[in-house]
Design a protein around this motif. Structure first.
Motif, PDB file in Angstrom:
ATOM      1  N   ALA A 881       0.836  -1.205   0.000  1.00  0.00           N
ATOM      2  CA  ALA A 881       0.000   0.000   0.000  1.00  0.00           C
ATOM      3  C   ALA A 881       0.868   1.252   0.000  1.00  0.00           C
ATOM      4  CB  ALA A 881      -0.932  -0.011   1.205  1.00  0.00           C
ATOM      5  N   LEU A 882       1.959   1.231   0.774  1.00  0.00           N
ATOM      6  CA  LEU A 882       2.866   2.384   0.805  1.00  0.00           C
ATOM      7  C   LEU A 882       3.534   2.595  -0.547  1.00  0.00           C
ATOM      8  CD1 LEU A 882       4.258   4.620   2.417  1.00  0.00           C
ATOM      9  CD2 LEU A 882       5.990   2.935   3.111  1.00  0.00           C
ATOM     10  N   VAL A 883       3.980   1.501  -1.173  1.00  0.00           N
ATOM     11  CA  VAL A 883       4.609   1.605  -2.494  1.00  0.00           C
ATOM     12  C   VAL A 883       3.624   2.174  -3.512  1.00  0.00           C
ATOM     13  CG1 VAL A 883       5.527   0.243  -4.417  1.00  0.00           C
ATOM     14  CG2 VAL A 883       6.310  -0.206  -2.100  1.00  0.00           C
ATOM     15  N   LEU A 884       2.390   1.684  -3.502  1.00  0.00           N
ATOM     16  CA  LEU A 884       1.396   2.186  -4.439  1.00  0.00           C
ATOM     17  C   LEU A 884       1.110   3.665  -4.201  1.00  0.00           C
ATOM     18  CD1 LEU A 884      -1.105  -0.813  -4.447  1.00  0.00           C
ATOM     19  CD2 LEU A 884       0.307  -0.055  -6.360  1.00  0.00           C
ATOM     20  N   ALA A 885       1.046   4.068  -2.934  1.00  0.00           N
ATOM     21  CA  ALA A 885       0.793   5.478  -2.636  1.00  0.00           C
ATOM     22  C   ALA A 885       1.941   6.359  -3.134  1.00  0.00           C
ATOM     23  CB  ALA A 885       0.593   5.665  -1.132  1.00  0.00           C
ATOM     24  N   LEU A 886       3.187   5.928  -2.912  1.00  0.00           N
ATOM     25  CA  LEU A 886       4.332   6.707  -3.365  1.00  0.00           C
ATOM     26  C   LEU A 886       4.379   6.792  -4.887  1.00  0.00           C
ATOM     27  CD1 LEU A 886       7.102   5.439  -0.911  1.00  0.00           C
ATOM     28  CD2 LEU A 886       5.921   7.649  -0.888  1.00  0.00           C
ATOM     29  N   ILE A 887       4.107   5.661  -5.539  1.00  0.00           N
ATOM     30  CA  ILE A 887       4.134   5.660  -7.002  1.00  0.00           C
ATOM     31  C   ILE A 887       3.002   6.516  -7.556  1.00  0.00           C
ATOM     32  CG2 ILE A 887       3.785   4.188  -9.023  1.00  0.00           C
ATOM     33  CD1 ILE A 887       5.378   2.044  -7.629  1.00  0.00           C
ATOM     34  N   GLY A 888       1.829   6.437  -6.941  1.00  0.00           N
ATOM     35  CA  GLY A 888       0.731   7.301  -7.367  1.00  0.00           C
ATOM     36  C   GLY A 888       1.068   8.771  -7.186  1.00  0.00           C
ATOM     37  N   LEU A 889       1.759   9.101  -6.095  1.00  0.00           N
ATOM     38  CA  LEU A 889       2.163  10.483  -5.850  1.00  0.00           C
ATOM     39  C   LEU A 889       3.138  10.964  -6.917  1.00  0.00           C
ATOM     40  CD1 LEU A 889       1.959  12.874  -3.870  1.00  0.00           C
ATOM     41  CD2 LEU A 889       3.924  11.910  -2.649  1.00  0.00           C
ATOM     42  N   VAL A 890       4.093  10.112  -7.266  1.00  0.00           N
ATOM     43  CA  VAL A 890       5.059  10.470  -8.312  1.00  0.00           C
ATOM     44  C   VAL A 890       4.354  10.646  -9.652  1.00  0.00           C
ATOM     45  CG1 VAL A 890       7.045   9.627  -9.624  1.00  0.00           C
ATOM     46  CG2 VAL A 890       6.991   9.378  -7.134  1.00  0.00           C
TER      47      VAL A 890
END
Length: 911
Positions: A881-890
């Protein structure tokens, strides 16, 4: 013929378009001039007469279009126009084109690579003479399981009684070691070369039509057991690698350990394209009579061979099946393993490496779905990007519609552009698949010990099937990607589009909701793959799978090998000498003498004896016969009770079990002193008796539990803890063939010394392996699965991120006027950035939640395929979930930054 004249008319219409247009224009002009002259004759002025003629004729351009429609093949002309228009549009928007083509290429590339491998296995014909006439025998049981192996006794019966095949042959394989005769090992000083040889009937090469590079194939005389010297035909690959492609190898004798007769003479070498009838690098082929032992010749349960025949000219497969079924019905029923009356003998095509059955396809379905997810994500991404771009072209479509373009023409234009993008994606996907097969595939194969040899011979070059698959899938992806945008765009109101009512302040249009839905679908599928991959990686690469319940770094397995020329007394003396010398080594702490491989367990059904009112409780357990010091050598903790004493034998009917076995049979109770029943041959360590149909179950013996040890997965590393029953070994008169050795220090330092001891005792290099390496060779296949899933999840995530970035970029462009109004009313750039980022993160959150739910369903329904992973691991879920959130932010940061830099005056003046 009428249809010929029609085709000729269409052809003239297509290839003489300019001339026909000129003729049509001249005809229209003549008609108008004649009407004008008639009007002048009625007394009208010339100018008024011409206007009246034109009014009477109607819309000249419309009439010309209707006449052209009658010509036929207009759709092809319009398709050409749409192609040129699409090419022009893509050339003017290189960024959009590159993003769509790239995302489609990733999805198409991995699926093309999978189909290339599948094509080499299941569709590409064997490099033999007329492979379409080859058929293999198979037996389907009542559950639909295909058993392609046949016993030697059945093969001889088929061969003697059949009349529909021009030749019937049998093939199997066994493991051997080349210990003498190869130049490569002699030059490098390496030990025995481990490989496999095909054990085949003497007509094997004749039936298949295999070309020879050197010498001759096997002959009928080579299947004569009384022949003075057995022979071998080497494979071309083995000949090049281990005999330096020496043409003088024919006539040379070599020694192969593992055959009934070790010394064989090389009589030929096969052509370079032939690897056998199954993928794999074989050393060569010998007569099937060189298989060790004698029981397999008469026991119909010893199904060691695949029987293949070449049909006679004029004989159909159905005729052949009728005959082989008639022959099979004449076999005695008693010796067959299982209910033979319910087995159906049939013939499967043998023109390829494998003949797929419906059950095989069911097994392959999860793999196809796994790869298909990436393609679905790519198609959804392409659809979303095309839809987003189509929204920005609403005004263009409205103008064209107002000028007379029909919805069908607009639909065709959007679909043509999508198909062109799909075709470009297919070309790029071909390049991606080539990269995957050239670099990633060898890396994955090398992860699994022996896989490169086991998959040798697969021809991964392109052929018409791969070209057709890539073309069909790319066009399908383009069709699916453009269908929804084409349907939505052509339904737009012309008035609202001309007024540019697409991004009005505060409005949520249906296409925006569809675009967001497609983005969530992409993210959900990618998240599901990522969650599943995280579970696989945590299982395959984490400490849990490597933990066998005991310390491994100081454990070694040892098998003393000897030439077949050794008598039993010599072999026993050599093993005892090796054991004594190993005990004397300072590095050795303990040795357990094992009758079987130390981690090779059998399977049996154990039951608790039935008591009054309580039925027997059966369960499948693993069982292993071990010496008294086995647990101390292994350092497997004893939790309760005791181990075996040196004086205890199998006849004492005692056992030590694992925690899982105790929980399975006596949940919530103390298992010490309880009784457990096992088949008598398991307890006594004797061969299983032949099981005949309708015979009573074999006798069982009750054993008493005297100890409980810690759970271990050493006997089935890929699964969780299994119920295991350890039984005491009854010492034999001969030395044990296997040794389990624990050293005082890391075992790596003592391996060479142990090999030297074994070689001095028996003249041959022994098999000495660290236990950790033994387990690594088993577990690496699970790591390979995790790596494949990680690659697919990574590609899917890249596609989804590219799609999210593209969608947010188009959304910012579409909402430029709205953003300008907000900023003119006082919104700060920071508020604008937070609004865009918040909208993107809401999509990511929705996709993450949906993907997590999908991964739970996948884990529950495919636990066997997923190595028994536990769904819902909180740490894996949090990290993903953290990885997806960071990638979505980028992915949304750049569009958000661009939105913050919108000049309100420029945005408002743009209208």
């Amino acid at each position: 013929m009428p249809w010929l004249s029609k085709v000729a008319h269409y052809a003239r219409s297509l290839f003489r378009k300019r001339r026909l247009d000129e003729e049509l224009s001249a005809e229209v002009t003549t008609h108008v001039e004649m009407a004008t002259e008639a009007n002048v004759a009625k007394g009208m002025a010339p100018e008024e007469a011409r206007y009246a003629a034109l009014r009477e004729f109607g819309n000249v351009a419309g009439v010309q279009e209707r006449v052209r429609d009658v010509r036929g093949w207009v759709w092809l002309e319009q398709f050409g126009q749409d192609l040129r228009y699409s090419a022009t549009g893509m050339r003017k928007n290189p960024g959009f084109t590159a993003v769509v083509v790239l995302t489609l290429a990733l999805g198409l590339g991995v699926n093309t690579a999978l189909f290339t491998w599948f094509n080499a296995i299941a569709f590409r014909p064997l490099p033999v003479l007329d492979p379409g006439q080859l058929f293999a025998f198979a037996r389907f049981d009542e559950n639909g399981n295909a058993k392609r192996s046949t016993s030697y006794a059945e093969f001889t019966a088929y061969r003697e009684q059949q009349t529909v095949f021009s030749g019937l042959t049998a093939s199997g394989d066994i493991g051997v070691e080349l210990v003498e005769g190869n130049e490569a090992s002699a030059a490098t000083g390496e030990g025995p070369v481990e490989s496999r040889v095909g054990t085949v009937a003497s007509n094997y090469f004749t039936v298949y039509g295999v070309p020879m590079a050197l010498g001759r194939p096997l002959l009928p005389t080579d299947e004569n057991s009384s022949r003075a010297q057995p022979v071998i035909v080497l494979s071309h690959q083995f000949w090049e690698r281990y005999f330096n492609a020496d043409p003088g190898v024919v006539g040379r004798t070599i020694r192969l350990r593992g055959l009934a007769e070790e010394v064989v003479t090389v009589v030929g070498v096969t052509g370079p394209e032939f690897y056998g009838t199954r993928p794999g690098a074989l050393m060569g082929w010998v007569s099937l009579l060189l298989r060790s032992g004698d029981g397999w010749r008469t026991d119909r349960r010893a199904a060691n061979y695949v029987v293949t025949g070449r049909l006679r000219p004029g004989i159909s497969r159905e005729q052949a099946i009728e005959e082989v079924q008639a022959i099979a019905r004449r076999f005695p029923a008693a010796p067959l393993a299982g209910p033979a009356a319910r087995d159906i003998v049939t013939l499967l095509p043998a023109s390829t490496y494998i003949a797929l059955t419906a059950r095989d396809l069911t097994f392959l379905l999860p793999i196809v779905c796994l790869f298909g997810v990436v393609l679905v994500v790519s198609a959804a991404n392409a659809s979303n990007l095309i839809l987003a771009r189509a929204v920005t072209r609403q005004f263009e479509f409205a103008v064209r519609s107002a000028l007379g373009a029909s919805r069908r023409r607009l639909f065709a234009q959007v679909m043509t552009e999508s198909l062109v993008l799909g075709a470009l994606g297919g070309v790029a996907g071909w390049l991606v698949s080539a990269i995957l097969l050239r670099f990633v595939w060898p890396w994955l194969v090398n992860l699994v010990p022996g896989a490169s040899e086991g998959l040798a011979g697969l021809n991964l070059s392109a052929d018409h099937r791969i070209v057709g698959f890539t073309l069909a899938v790319s066009l399908l992806a383009g069709l699916v990607g453009g269908l929804l945008p084409a349907l939505r765009v052509t339904r737009r109101s012309v008035d609202s589009a001309l007024k540019r009512e697409g991004s009005s302040f505060g409005r949520k249009l249906s296409m925006v909701r569809i675009r967001n839905f497609l983005a969530v679908v992409q993210l959900a599928l990618s998240a599901a793959l990522l969650f599943t991959t995280g579970l696989l990686a945590h299982r395959a690469l984490g400490a849990e799978l490597r933990d066998m319940g005991f310390e491994q770094s100081r454990l070694v397995t040892f098998e003393a090998l000897a030439p077949r020329t050794f008598s039993p007394a010599q072999l026993d003396a050599g093993r005892r000498q090796a054991l004594e010398r190993l005990r004397a080594l300072p590095a050795v702490a303990a040795i357990s003498e094992m009758p079987r491989f130390p981690f090779g367990a059998g399977r049996a059904e154990a039951t608790i004896p039935a008591r009054a009112g309580v039925p027997a409780r059966p369960a499948i357990v693993l069982h292993l016969t071990v010496p008294a010091n086995y647990f101390s050598t292994l350092q497997l903790p004893l939790l309760r009770g005791r181990g075996f004493l040196a004086t205890e034998l199998a006849a004492d009917h005692i056992a030590v079990i694992t925690e899982s076995a105790a929980r399975a049979f006596w949940p919530g109770q103390d298992a010490l002193g309880k009784s457990l029943e096992l088949p008598a041959h398991v307890v006594m360590g004797t061969p299983p008796p032949p099981q005949l149909p309708n015979e009573a179950s074999p006798p069982r013996i009750a054993i008493t539990v005297v100890g409980i040890v810690r759970d271990t997965r050493a006997y089935d590393p890929g699964s969780g803890a299994r119920p295991i029953v350890f039984l005491p070994v009854t010492p034999g008169t001969e030395a044990a063939p296997y040794l389990l050795i624990r050293t005082h220090e890391d075992a790596e330092r003592s391996l060479d010394l142990m090999r030297q001891v074994g070689r001095e005792a028996t003249t041959l290099m022994p098999r000495v392996n660290r236990v950790s390496e033994v387990f690594d060779r088993v577990l690496v296949q699970y790591r390979a699965v995790a790596y494949v899933a990680a690659i697919l999840a990574g590609l899917s995530l890249i596609v989804a991120v590219i799609g999210l970035h593209g969608v947010m970029t188009f959304a910012v462009n579409q909402r430029e006027k709205e953003i300008g109004i907000r900023m003119a009313l006082g919104a700060t750039p920071r508020r604008v950035v937070s609004a865009i980022v918040g909208e993107s993160l809401r999509l990511v959150a929705a996709g993450t939640v949906a993907g997590y739910g999908l991964s739970l369903a996948i884990s529950v329904f495919a636990r066997s395929v997923l190595m028994g992973v536990k769904p819902g691991n909180p740490w894996v879920g949090a990290i993903v979930a953290l990885v997806l959130a960071l990638i979505g932010l980028v992915a949304c940061w750049l569009p958000a930054r661009r939105a913050a830099k919108v000049d309100p005056m420029v945005a408002l003046r743009a209208e």
